[in-house]
Design a protein around this motif. Sequence first.
Motif, PDB file in Angstrom:
ATOM      1  N   ARG A  98       0.762  -1.233  -0.014  1.00  0.00           N
ATOM      2  CA  ARG A  98       0.087  -0.020  -0.014  1.00  0.00           C
ATOM      3  C   ARG A  98       0.905   1.139  -0.036  1.00  0.00           C
ATOM      4  NH1 ARG A  98      -3.120  -1.093   5.258  1.00  0.00           N
ATOM      5  NH2 ARG A  98      -0.873  -1.541   5.727  1.00  0.00           N
ATOM      6  N   VAL A  99       2.035   1.252   0.235  1.00  0.00           N
ATOM      7  CA  VAL A  99       2.946   2.215   0.349  1.00  0.00           C
ATOM      8  C   VAL A  99       3.864   2.258  -0.703  1.00  0.00           C
ATOM      9  CG1 VAL A  99       4.903   3.328   1.835  1.00  0.00           C
ATOM     10  CG2 VAL A  99       3.178   2.060   2.998  1.00  0.00           C
ATOM     11  N   THR A 100       3.766   3.600  -1.586  1.00  0.00           N
ATOM     12  CA  THR A 100       4.556   3.817  -2.697  1.00  0.00           C
ATOM     13  C   THR A 100       5.933   4.360  -2.009  1.00  0.00           C
ATOM     14  OG1 THR A 100       2.426   4.108  -3.777  1.00  0.00           O
ATOM     15  CG2 THR A 100       4.710   4.966  -4.799  1.00  0.00           C
ATOM     16  N   LEU A 101       7.073   4.128  -2.403  1.00  0.00           N
ATOM     17  CA  LEU A 101       8.306   4.539  -2.178  1.00  0.00           C
ATOM     18  C   LEU A 101       8.961   5.239  -3.258  1.00  0.00           C
ATOM     19  CD1 LEU A 101      10.151   1.760  -0.135  1.00  0.00           C
ATOM     20  CD2 LEU A 101       9.131   3.747   0.728  1.00  0.00           C
ATOM     21  N   VAL A 102       9.218   6.629  -3.120  1.00  0.00           N
ATOM     22  CA  VAL A 102       9.704   7.793  -4.006  1.00  0.00           C
ATOM     23  C   VAL A 102      11.217   7.622  -3.662  1.00  0.00           C
ATOM     24  CG1 VAL A 102       9.474   9.939  -4.929  1.00  0.00           C
ATOM     25  CG2 VAL A 102       7.418   8.663  -4.238  1.00  0.00           C
ATOM     26  N   THR A 103      12.281   7.417  -4.806  1.00  0.00           N
ATOM     27  CA  THR A 103      13.430   7.495  -4.853  1.00  0.00           C
ATOM     28  C   THR A 103      14.048   8.627  -5.863  1.00  0.00           C
ATOM     29  OG1 THR A 103      13.397   5.425  -4.136  1.00  0.00           O
ATOM     30  CG2 THR A 103      15.614   6.399  -5.081  1.00  0.00           C
ATOM     31  N   LEU A 104      15.006   9.279  -5.440  1.00  0.00           N
ATOM     32  CA  LEU A 104      15.607  10.386  -6.199  1.00  0.00           C
ATOM     33  C   LEU A 104      16.400   9.642  -7.483  1.00  0.00           C
ATOM     34  CD1 LEU A 104      17.408  13.220  -4.207  1.00  0.00           C
ATOM     35  CD2 LEU A 104      15.462  13.443  -5.810  1.00  0.00           C
ATOM     36  N   THR A 105      16.154  10.074  -8.617  1.00  0.00           N
ATOM     37  CA  THR A 105      17.228   9.257  -9.601  1.00  0.00           C
ATOM     38  C   THR A 105      18.399  10.096  -9.783  1.00  0.00           C
ATOM     39  OG1 THR A 105      16.030  10.872 -11.316  1.00  0.00           O
ATOM     40  CG2 THR A 105      14.938   8.765 -10.896  1.00  0.00           C
ATOM     41  N   PRO A 106      19.255   9.846 -10.681  1.00  0.00           N
ATOM     42  CA  PRO A 106      20.696  10.657 -10.866  1.00  0.00           C
ATOM     43  C   PRO A 106      20.075  12.051 -11.311  1.00  0.00           C
ATOM     44  CG  PRO A 106      20.953   8.230 -11.438  1.00  0.00           C
ATOM     45  CD  PRO A 106      19.581   8.144 -11.175  1.00  0.00           C
ATOM     46  N   ASP A 107      19.027  12.052 -12.286  1.00  0.00           N
ATOM     47  CA  ASP A 107      18.857  13.448 -13.044  1.00  0.00           C
ATOM     48  C   ASP A 107      17.931  14.059 -11.574  1.00  0.00           C
ATOM     49  OD1 ASP A 107      19.891  12.804 -15.335  1.00  0.00           O
ATOM     50  OD2 ASP A 107      17.690  12.442 -16.289  1.00  0.00           O
ATOM     51  N   GLY A 108      17.406  13.493 -10.828  1.00  0.00           N
ATOM     52  CA  GLY A 108      16.818  14.223  -9.707  1.00  0.00           C
ATOM     53  C   GLY A 108      17.794  14.736  -8.738  1.00  0.00           C
ATOM     54  N   ARG A 109      18.819  14.145  -8.727  1.00  0.00           N
ATOM     55  CA  ARG A 109      19.881  14.596  -7.925  1.00  0.00           C
ATOM     56  C   ARG A 109      20.772  15.741  -8.248  1.00  0.00           C
ATOM     57  NH1 ARG A 109      20.695  11.642  -3.350  1.00  0.00           N
ATOM     58  NH2 ARG A 109      20.154   9.406  -3.124  1.00  0.00           N
ATOM     59  N   LYS A 110      20.839  15.754  -9.811  1.00  0.00           N
ATOM     60  CA  LYS A 110      21.523  16.552 -10.366  1.00  0.00           C
ATOM     61  C   LYS A 110      20.537  18.183 -10.269  1.00  0.00           C
ATOM     62  CE  LYS A 110      22.899  18.267 -14.935  1.00  0.00           C
ATOM     63  NZ  LYS A 110      22.774  17.970 -16.233  1.00  0.00           N
ATOM     64  N   LYS A 111      19.407  17.886 -10.362  1.00  0.00           N
ATOM     65  CA  LYS A 111      18.084  18.961 -10.444  1.00  0.00           C
ATOM     66  C   LYS A 111      18.298  19.437  -9.064  1.00  0.00           C
ATOM     67  CE  LYS A 111      16.238  20.152 -13.326  1.00  0.00           C
ATOM     68  NZ  LYS A 111      16.382  21.427 -14.174  1.00  0.00           N
ATOM     69  N   LEU A 112      18.444  18.535  -7.981  1.00  0.00           N
ATOM     70  CA  LEU A 112      18.349  19.162  -6.573  1.00  0.00           C
ATOM     71  C   LEU A 112      19.622  20.066  -6.482  1.00  0.00           C
ATOM     72  CD1 LEU A 112      17.853  19.033  -3.466  1.00  0.00           C
ATOM     73  CD2 LEU A 112      18.989  16.888  -3.342  1.00  0.00           C
ATOM     74  N   GLY A 113      20.858  19.689  -6.897  1.00  0.00           N
ATOM     75  CA  GLY A 113      22.045  20.527  -6.804  1.00  0.00           C
ATOM     76  C   GLY A 113      21.821  21.852  -7.430  1.00  0.00           C
ATOM     77  N   GLU A 114      21.174  21.624  -8.760  1.00  0.00           N
ATOM     78  CA  GLU A 114      20.688  23.198  -9.211  1.00  0.00           C
ATOM     79  C   GLU A 114      19.937  24.013  -8.433  1.00  0.00           C
ATOM     80  OE1 GLU A 114      19.408  23.150 -13.236  1.00  0.00           O
ATOM     81  OE2 GLU A 114      20.259  20.992 -13.406  1.00  0.00           O
ATOM     82  N   ALA A 115      18.759  23.314  -7.885  1.00  0.00           N
ATOM     83  CA  ALA A 115      17.806  23.960  -6.797  1.00  0.00           C
ATOM     84  C   ALA A 115      18.394  24.603  -5.608  1.00  0.00           C
ATOM     85  CB  ALA A 115      16.816  22.987  -6.290  1.00  0.00           C
ATOM     86  N   ARG A 116      19.612  23.770  -5.027  1.00  0.00           N
ATOM     87  CA  ARG A 116      20.198  24.439  -3.844  1.00  0.00           C
ATOM     88  C   ARG A 116      20.826  25.308  -4.133  1.00  0.00           C
ATOM     89  NH1 ARG A 116      21.875  18.436  -1.368  1.00  0.00           N
ATOM     90  NH2 ARG A 116      19.966  18.316   0.296  1.00  0.00           N
ATOM     91  N   ARG A 117      21.755  25.491  -5.461  1.00  0.00           N
ATOM     92  CA  ARG A 117      22.412  26.846  -5.761  1.00  0.00           C
ATOM     93  C   ARG A 117      21.479  27.884  -6.091  1.00  0.00           C
ATOM     94  NH1 ARG A 117      25.173  22.729  -8.363  1.00  0.00           N
ATOM     95  NH2 ARG A 117      24.120  22.624 -10.198  1.00  0.00           N
ATOM     96  N   VAL A 118      20.394  27.818  -6.731  1.00  0.00           N
ATOM     97  CA  VAL A 118      19.531  28.996  -6.878  1.00  0.00           C
ATOM     98  C   VAL A 118      18.652  29.444  -5.724  1.00  0.00           C
ATOM     99  CG1 VAL A 118      19.376  28.665  -9.332  1.00  0.00           C
ATOM    100  CG2 VAL A 118      17.593  27.874  -7.864  1.00  0.00           C
ATOM    101  N   SER A 119      18.588  28.452  -4.681  1.00  0.00           N
ATOM    102  CA  SER A 119      17.930  28.818  -3.538  1.00  0.00           C
ATOM    103  C   SER A 119      18.683  29.398  -2.262  1.00  0.00           C
ATOM    104  CB  SER A 119      16.855  27.679  -3.027  1.00  0.00           C
ATOM    105  OG  SER A 119      17.706  26.650  -2.739  1.00  0.00           O
ATOM    106  N   ALA A 120      20.070  28.959  -2.297  1.00  0.00           N
ATOM    107  CA  ALA A 120      20.873  29.269  -1.059  1.00  0.00           C
ATOM    108  C   ALA A 120      21.020  30.679  -0.907  1.00  0.00           C
ATOM    109  CB  ALA A 120      22.298  28.276  -1.214  1.00  0.00           C
ATOM    110  N   PRO A 121      21.221  31.531  -2.132  1.00  0.00           N
ATOM    111  CA  PRO A 121      21.480  32.924  -1.859  1.00  0.00           C
ATOM    112  C   PRO A 121      20.431  33.565  -1.190  1.00  0.00           C
ATOM    113  CG  PRO A 121      22.242  32.324  -4.041  1.00  0.00           C
ATOM    114  CD  PRO A 121      21.609  30.950  -3.337  1.00  0.00           C
ATOM    115  N   VAL A 122      19.036  32.980  -1.585  1.00  0.00           N
ATOM    116  CA  VAL A 122      17.808  33.790  -1.022  1.00  0.00           C
ATOM    117  C   VAL A 122      17.775  33.292   0.513  1.00  0.00           C
ATOM    118  CG1 VAL A 122      15.375  33.702  -1.336  1.00  0.00           C
ATOM    119  CG2 VAL A 122      16.629  33.292  -3.120  1.00  0.00           C
ATOM    120  N   TYR A 123      17.970  32.282   0.874  1.00  0.00           N
ATOM    121  CA  TYR A 123      18.065  31.855   2.217  1.00  0.00           C
ATOM    122  C   TYR A 123      19.308  32.642   3.150  1.00  0.00           C
ATOM    123  CZ  TYR A 123      18.865  29.266   6.584  1.00  0.00           C
ATOM    124  OH  TYR A 123      18.814  28.893   7.835  1.00  0.00           O
ATOM    125  N   GLU A 124      20.250  32.617   2.464  1.00  0.00           N
ATOM    126  CA  GLU A 124      21.357  33.376   3.130  1.00  0.00           C
ATOM    127  C   GLU A 124      20.984  35.156   3.404  1.00  0.00           C
ATOM    128  OE1 GLU A 124      24.795  32.455   0.551  1.00  0.00           O
ATOM    129  OE2 GLU A 124      24.578  30.363   1.269  1.00  0.00           O
TER     130      GLU A 124
END
Length: 157
Positions: free
Chosen positions: A100-126
Amino acid sequence: MDAFRSSNPGTSAFKVERYPFYLLNRLVSRYNGIIETRLRAIGLDIPSWRVLMILGERSPRGTREIAEAAVINLSTMTRIIQRMTAAGLVSAANSAEDARVTLVTLTPDGRKKLGEARRVSAPVYEHLVTGLAPDEFELMIGLLNRVHDNLEPLARG
């Protein structure tokens, strides 16, 4: 208790600019407006960014757990994960322990996109935390959690 009078919507002394939930909504709205523009430039929306950030902490996770962490209802989260699966950012599969549980996993493309997202969001947070001392930041986090916890019994009915 006088300090609370002008922030209490049940009193005639109420002032919207003293209402904590107005201030929180104003803050989140401004933050989302800024971050949305930056995310859109890398092909993401805010809900997908939330999923990537949550899975960046720990992957895989169940859809319900992601929905709760992202503060998005389960049916909407299911559609977000379907879109992200089609985009190759995550994969989804039934749990071996509980079908009944669907497990969601980051793919390599997802990890790459996560890195991009961190780069664009970090300056806003800082910029957002500029001028806050570490103890002020910890106080803010503690107060926000306490107010949330105060609402918990009311949320349960």
